[in-house]
Scaffold this motif. Sequence first.
Motif, mmCIF file in Angstrom:
data_model
loop_
_atom_site.group_PDB
_atom_site.id
_atom_site.type_symbol
_atom_site.label_atom_id
_atom_site.label_comp_id
_atom_site.label_asym_id
_atom_site.label_seq_id
_atom_site.Cartn_x
_atom_site.Cartn_y
_atom_site.Cartn_z
ATOM 1 N N MET A 1 0.840 -1.189 0.000
ATOM 2 C CA MET A 1 0.000 0.000 0.000
ATOM 3 C C MET A 1 0.882 1.248 0.000
ATOM 4 N N ALA A 2 0.491 2.217 -0.762
ATOM 5 C CA ALA A 2 1.230 3.485 -0.823
ATOM 6 C C ALA A 2 0.982 4.294 0.450
ATOM 7 N N ASN A 3 1.796 5.311 0.621
ATOM 8 C CA ASN A 3 1.614 6.178 1.784
ATOM 9 C C ASN A 3 0.427 7.102 1.571
ATOM 10 N N PRO A 4 -0.469 7.152 2.554
ATOM 11 C CA PRO A 4 -1.617 8.046 2.438
ATOM 12 C C PRO A 4 -1.241 9.475 2.807
ATOM 13 N N THR A 5 -2.125 10.398 2.472
ATOM 14 C CA THR A 5 -2.011 11.770 2.943
ATOM 15 C C THR A 5 -2.795 11.849 4.249
ATOM 16 N N LEU A 6 -2.178 12.409 5.282
ATOM 17 C CA LEU A 6 -2.806 12.497 6.599
ATOM 18 C C LEU A 6 -3.022 13.952 7.001
ATOM 19 N N TYR A 7 -4.211 14.221 7.519
ATOM 20 C CA TYR A 7 -4.537 15.523 8.095
ATOM 21 C C TYR A 7 -4.973 15.315 9.534
ATOM 22 N N ARG A 8 -4.616 16.248 10.392
ATOM 23 C CA ARG A 8 -5.117 16.266 11.769
ATOM 24 C C ARG A 8 -6.107 17.416 11.874
ATOM 25 N N LYS A 9 -7.348 17.063 12.180
ATOM 26 C CA LYS A 9 -8.388 18.080 12.336
ATOM 27 C C LYS A 9 -8.719 18.207 13.810
ATOM 28 N N ARG A 10 -8.642 19.440 14.294
ATOM 29 C CA ARG A 10 -8.994 19.723 15.688
ATOM 30 C C ARG A 10 -10.248 20.581 15.709
ATOM 31 N N LEU A 11 -11.057 20.369 16.722
ATOM 32 C CA LEU A 11 -12.265 21.162 16.909
ATOM 33 C C LEU A 11 -11.995 22.385 17.766
ATOM 34 N N ILE A 12 -11.113 22.231 18.760
ATOM 35 C CA ILE A 12 -10.736 23.332 19.657
ATOM 36 C C ILE A 12 -9.224 23.338 19.778
ATOM 37 N N PRO A 13 -8.511 24.297 19.246
ATOM 38 C CA PRO A 13 -9.010 25.322 18.330
ATOM 39 C C PRO A 13 -9.320 24.685 16.979
ATOM 40 N N GLU A 14 -10.205 25.318 16.226
ATOM 41 C CA GLU A 14 -10.578 24.791 14.920
ATOM 42 C C GLU A 14 -9.393 24.916 13.964
ATOM 43 N N GLU A 15 -8.940 23.771 13.469
ATOM 44 C CA GLU A 15 -7.849 23.774 12.501
ATOM 45 C C GLU A 15 -7.781 22.413 11.824
ATOM 46 N N CYS A 16 -7.228 22.404 10.642
ATOM 47 C CA CYS A 16 -6.988 21.164 9.908
ATOM 48 C C CYS A 16 -5.596 21.286 9.307
ATOM 49 N N ILE A 17 -4.675 20.455 9.791
ATOM 50 C CA ILE A 17 -3.269 20.576 9.430
ATOM 51 C C ILE A 17 -2.807 19.349 8.647
ATOM 52 N N LEU A 18 -2.178 19.593 7.502
ATOM 53 C CA LEU A 18 -1.550 18.524 6.741
ATOM 54 C C LEU A 18 -0.326 18.046 7.509
ATOM 55 N N LEU A 19 -0.253 16.766 7.771
ATOM 56 C CA LEU A 19 0.897 16.207 8.492
ATOM 57 C C LEU A 19 1.956 15.795 7.473
ATOM 58 N N LYS A 20 2.454 16.795 6.766
ATOM 59 C CA LYS A 20 3.341 16.572 5.624
ATOM 60 C C LYS A 20 4.688 15.973 6.006
ATOM 61 N N ASP A 21 5.114 16.177 7.239
ATOM 62 C CA ASP A 21 6.415 15.676 7.656
ATOM 63 C C ASP A 21 6.343 14.346 8.402
ATOM 64 N N ASP A 22 5.136 13.846 8.661
ATOM 65 C CA ASP A 22 5.016 12.538 9.309
ATOM 66 C C ASP A 22 5.517 11.463 8.354
ATOM 67 N N ARG A 23 6.257 10.516 8.891
ATOM 68 C CA ARG A 23 6.791 9.412 8.107
ATOM 69 C C ARG A 23 5.916 8.180 8.342
ATOM 70 N N VAL A 24 5.309 7.664 7.299
ATOM 71 C CA VAL A 24 4.486 6.461 7.435
ATOM 72 C C VAL A 24 5.432 5.261 7.472
ATOM 73 N N LEU A 25 5.416 4.549 8.598
ATOM 74 C CA LEU A 25 6.308 3.410 8.798
ATOM 75 C C LEU A 25 5.630 2.090 8.468
ATOM 76 N N HIS A 26 4.308 2.081 8.584
ATOM 77 C CA HIS A 26 3.541 0.868 8.284
ATOM 78 C C HIS A 26 2.101 1.269 8.015
ATOM 79 N N ARG A 27 1.487 0.514 7.110
ATOM 80 C CA ARG A 27 0.074 0.757 6.813
ATOM 81 C C ARG A 27 -0.600 -0.551 6.461
#
Length: 161
Positions: A1-27
């Motif tokens: 499986m290829a590496n997915p794109t991951l976002y972290r969405k928070r409600l407080i504070p409201e934000e949605c951040i691309l986790l562009k630097d996270d390294r996928v080690l297993h999926r």
Amino acid sequence: MANPTLYRKRLIPEECILLKDDRVLHRSEQIIVTGWDSLKPRKDLHHGFSCYYLDEGIKVSRFYREDESLLFWYCDIVDYDYTEETDTYIVTDLLADVIIYPDGFVKVVDLDELVTARNAGLLSDGMLDKALLRLDRLLKLIYAGDFPKFQKPTEEYMRIQ
């Protein structure tokens, strides 16, 4: 499986951040294991490893200091939306968290944020129910001594980093 794109969405504070630097080690279909460095530099937290348990609705993270000593385990209650066409996960933090310290002390945090988010219309009654049921299940597993099974994937894959 290829590496997915991951976002972290928070409600407080409201934000949605691309986790562009996270390294996928297993999926797999059940879990995604990542290694990461702290998004915002802090004196105590330097880097860590996370395991997204997609079927369970929890994310279990190992938080480390710069000297490689374990700060604590941090368990987020989450939900996620997956878009197959773009292989993208938006992981929504459902606010309630559990911290497990190296000495075994367990601390539940941010329950007040559930009420704040619900009252502000950021969290539906259904999502509140989902968060509380997942938190209850996680705590029952921890108190029954079954937490090591949630620790295992990050321990295995952090060695290959």
